[in-house]
Design a protein around this motif. Structure first.
Motif, PDB file in Angstrom:
ATOM      1  N   GLY A  49       0.845  -1.180   0.000  1.00  0.00           N
ATOM      2  CA  GLY A  49       0.000   0.000   0.000  1.00  0.00           C
ATOM      3  C   GLY A  49       0.883   1.233   0.000  1.00  0.00           C
ATOM      4  N   CYS A  50       1.834   1.272  -0.922  1.00  0.00           N
ATOM      5  CA  CYS A  50       2.918   2.275  -0.880  1.00  0.00           C
ATOM      6  C   CYS A  50       2.460   3.688  -1.179  1.00  0.00           C
ATOM      7  N   GLY A  51       1.282   3.856  -1.777  1.00  0.00           N
ATOM      8  CA  GLY A  51       0.820   5.202  -2.088  1.00  0.00           C
ATOM      9  C   GLY A  51       1.801   5.929  -2.995  1.00  0.00           C
ATOM     10  N   THR A  52       2.210   7.116  -2.592  1.00  0.00           N
ATOM     11  CA  THR A  52       3.131   7.917  -3.398  1.00  0.00           C
ATOM     12  C   THR A  52       4.587   7.541  -3.149  1.00  0.00           C
ATOM     13  N   GLY A  53       4.811   6.480  -2.397  1.00  0.00           N
ATOM     14  CA  GLY A  53       6.166   5.954  -2.236  1.00  0.00           C
ATOM     15  C   GLY A  53       7.036   6.667  -1.230  1.00  0.00           C
ATOM     16  N   ARG A  54       6.424   7.286  -0.225  1.00  0.00           N
ATOM     17  CA  ARG A  54       7.240   8.047   0.731  1.00  0.00           C
ATOM     18  C   ARG A  54       8.216   7.178   1.516  1.00  0.00           C
ATOM     19  N   ALA A  55       7.913   5.888   1.670  1.00  0.00           N
ATOM     20  CA  ALA A  55       8.828   5.006   2.402  1.00  0.00           C
ATOM     21  C   ALA A  55       9.938   4.444   1.520  1.00  0.00           C
ATOM     22  N   LEU A  56       9.821   4.548   0.219  1.00  0.00           N
ATOM     23  CA  LEU A  56      10.790   3.903  -0.663  1.00  0.00           C
ATOM     24  C   LEU A  56      12.219   4.419  -0.490  1.00  0.00           C
ATOM     25  N   PRO A  57      12.457   5.742  -0.386  1.00  0.00           N
ATOM     26  CA  PRO A  57      13.846   6.184  -0.199  1.00  0.00           C
ATOM     27  C   PRO A  57      14.501   5.651   1.081  1.00  0.00           C
ATOM     28  N   PRO A  58      13.838   5.714   2.257  1.00  0.00           N
ATOM     29  CA  PRO A  58      14.502   5.132   3.425  1.00  0.00           C
ATOM     30  C   PRO A  58      14.623   3.612   3.354  1.00  0.00           C
ATOM     31  N   LEU A  59      13.684   2.945   2.703  1.00  0.00           N
ATOM     32  CA  LEU A  59      13.806   1.495   2.531  1.00  0.00           C
ATOM     33  C   LEU A  59      15.016   1.173   1.660  1.00  0.00           C
ATOM     34  N   ARG A  60      15.194   1.911   0.572  1.00  0.00           N
ATOM     35  CA  ARG A  60      16.358   1.701  -0.297  1.00  0.00           C
ATOM     36  C   ARG A  60      17.649   1.965   0.469  1.00  0.00           C
ATOM     37  N   ALA A  61      17.671   3.029   1.243  1.00  0.00           N
ATOM     38  CA  ALA A  61      18.879   3.334   2.020  1.00  0.00           C
ATOM     39  C   ALA A  61      19.195   2.211   3.000  1.00  0.00           C
ATOM     40  N   ALA A  62      18.159   1.583   3.561  1.00  0.00           N
ATOM     41  CA  ALA A  62      18.358   0.529   4.552  1.00  0.00           C
ATOM     42  C   ALA A  62      18.887  -0.760   3.932  1.00  0.00           C
ATOM     43  N   VAL A  63      18.416  -1.118   2.738  1.00  0.00           N
ATOM     44  CA  VAL A  63      18.835  -2.398   2.139  1.00  0.00           C
ATOM     45  C   VAL A  63      19.997  -2.237   1.173  1.00  0.00           C
ATOM     46  N   GLY A  64      20.311  -1.002   0.816  1.00  0.00           N
ATOM     47  CA  GLY A  64      21.450  -0.748  -0.052  1.00  0.00           C
ATOM     48  C   GLY A  64      21.237  -1.187  -1.486  1.00  0.00           C
ATOM     49  N   PRO A  65      22.263  -1.031  -2.303  1.00  0.00           N
ATOM     50  CA  PRO A  65      22.131  -1.341  -3.734  1.00  0.00           C
ATOM     51  C   PRO A  65      21.954  -2.820  -4.029  1.00  0.00           C
ATOM     52  N   THR A  66      22.327  -3.692  -3.101  1.00  0.00           N
ATOM     53  CA  THR A  66      22.159  -5.133  -3.334  1.00  0.00           C
ATOM     54  C   THR A  66      20.801  -5.643  -2.873  1.00  0.00           C
ATOM     55  N   GLY A  67      20.047  -4.815  -2.182  1.00  0.00           N
ATOM     56  CA  GLY A  67      18.731  -5.221  -1.705  1.00  0.00           C
ATOM     57  C   GLY A  67      17.665  -5.027  -2.760  1.00  0.00           C
ATOM     58  N   THR A  68      16.470  -5.527  -2.439  1.00  0.00           N
ATOM     59  CA  THR A  68      15.312  -5.394  -3.322  1.00  0.00           C
ATOM     60  C   THR A  68      14.234  -4.601  -2.602  1.00  0.00           C
ATOM     61  N   VAL A  69      13.733  -3.567  -3.253  1.00  0.00           N
ATOM     62  CA  VAL A  69      12.639  -2.757  -2.716  1.00  0.00           C
ATOM     63  C   VAL A  69      11.492  -2.777  -3.718  1.00  0.00           C
ATOM     64  N   LEU A  70      10.319  -3.170  -3.237  1.00  0.00           N
ATOM     65  CA  LEU A  70       9.111  -3.171  -4.050  1.00  0.00           C
ATOM     66  C   LEU A  70       8.077  -2.265  -3.392  1.00  0.00           C
ATOM     67  N   GLY A  71       7.295  -1.605  -4.204  1.00  0.00           N
ATOM     68  CA  GLY A  71       6.159  -0.835  -3.709  1.00  0.00           C
ATOM     69  C   GLY A  71       4.914  -1.298  -4.429  1.00  0.00           C
ATOM     70  N   ALA A  72       3.921  -1.742  -3.695  1.00  0.00           N
ATOM     71  CA  ALA A  72       2.674  -2.220  -4.300  1.00  0.00           C
ATOM     72  C   ALA A  72       1.514  -1.347  -3.850  1.00  0.00           C
ATOM     73  N   ASP A  73       0.674  -0.975  -4.795  1.00  0.00           N
ATOM     74  CA  ASP A  73      -0.509  -0.190  -4.457  1.00  0.00           C
ATOM     75  C   ASP A  73      -1.630  -0.539  -5.432  1.00  0.00           C
TER      76      ASP A  73
END
Length: 199
Positions: A49-73
């Motif tokens: 339920g990512c909406g406009t994706g406000r959590a995506l930048p801190p999620l990306r910072a937390a998992v780094g470039p090797t992590g996977t970040v998905l946003g579903a809405d």
């Protein structure tokens, strides 16, 4: 609280373009909640339920470039707003119902869900689906940038005994849905419940 997907899509679709401007100061609260999720470099995380994706930048910072970040809405207009804000650079965006995710079982380490539970037509079903896609021991964060009382005041309503986010209601709901609540905070400045995926 929501009766069906059409209502949710209409509600958020009509508000998508101005959503971020309505809540311009929420960024630090999102970042703090993501920090409490305990993500590590390389982790796989979904913003449900990512909406406009406000959590995506801190999620990306937390998992780094090797992590996977998905946003579903469920609402296309919200995802389009996320793209306009440039947040698609921090995670892949999926137009999807969080109660029927196009993901393999156990494929994620964690789920972040801001304001989601109040908009699920069948909360237990939605939480079970989130449990399906998270590995045993993985983490769920149910978050809102203001607490229950502050949100009720903002919306001009009173908290009722059947509020899903009340600790006495949320703990059993999570337990029935494949999760074990590990922490619960309901303060004016934020709501955050963490849960672990049971084996």
């Amino acid at each position: 609280m929501s009766d069906d997907h059409t209502h949710v899509q209409e509600f958020f679709g009509a508000r998508a373009a101005g959503w971020d401007s309505r809540f311009p100061d929420d960024g630090p609260a999102y970042a703090a909640a993501v920090a409490d999720l305990g993500l590590r470099a390389g982790d796989r995380v979904l913003d449900a339920g990512c909406g406009t994706g406000r959590a995506l930048p801190p999620l990306r910072a937390a998992v780094g470039p090797t992590g996977t970040v998905l946003g579903a809405d469920l609402t296309r207009a919200m995802l389009e707003a996320a793209v306009r804000a440039g947040r698609h650079r921090d995670g892949a965006l999926l137009l999807a119902d969080v109660a029927a995710l196009p993901l393999r079982p156990g494929s994620l380490d964690a789920v972040f869900a801001a304001g989601l539970i109040a908009h699920l037509p069948q909360p237990a079903e939605g939480l079970r689906e989130l449990a399906r896609v998270v590995r045993p021991g993985g983490t769920l964060a149910l978050f809102h940038p203001v607490g229950r009382a502050a949100l009720a005041a903002r919306q001009g309503r009173r908290i009722t005994p059947d509020d899903l986010r009340a600790e006495d209601n949320l703990g059993p709901l999570l337990a029935r849905s494949g999760w074990r609540m590990t922490s619960y905070v309901d303060e004016d400045a934020r709501f955050l419940s963490l849960a672990a995926r049971v084996d």
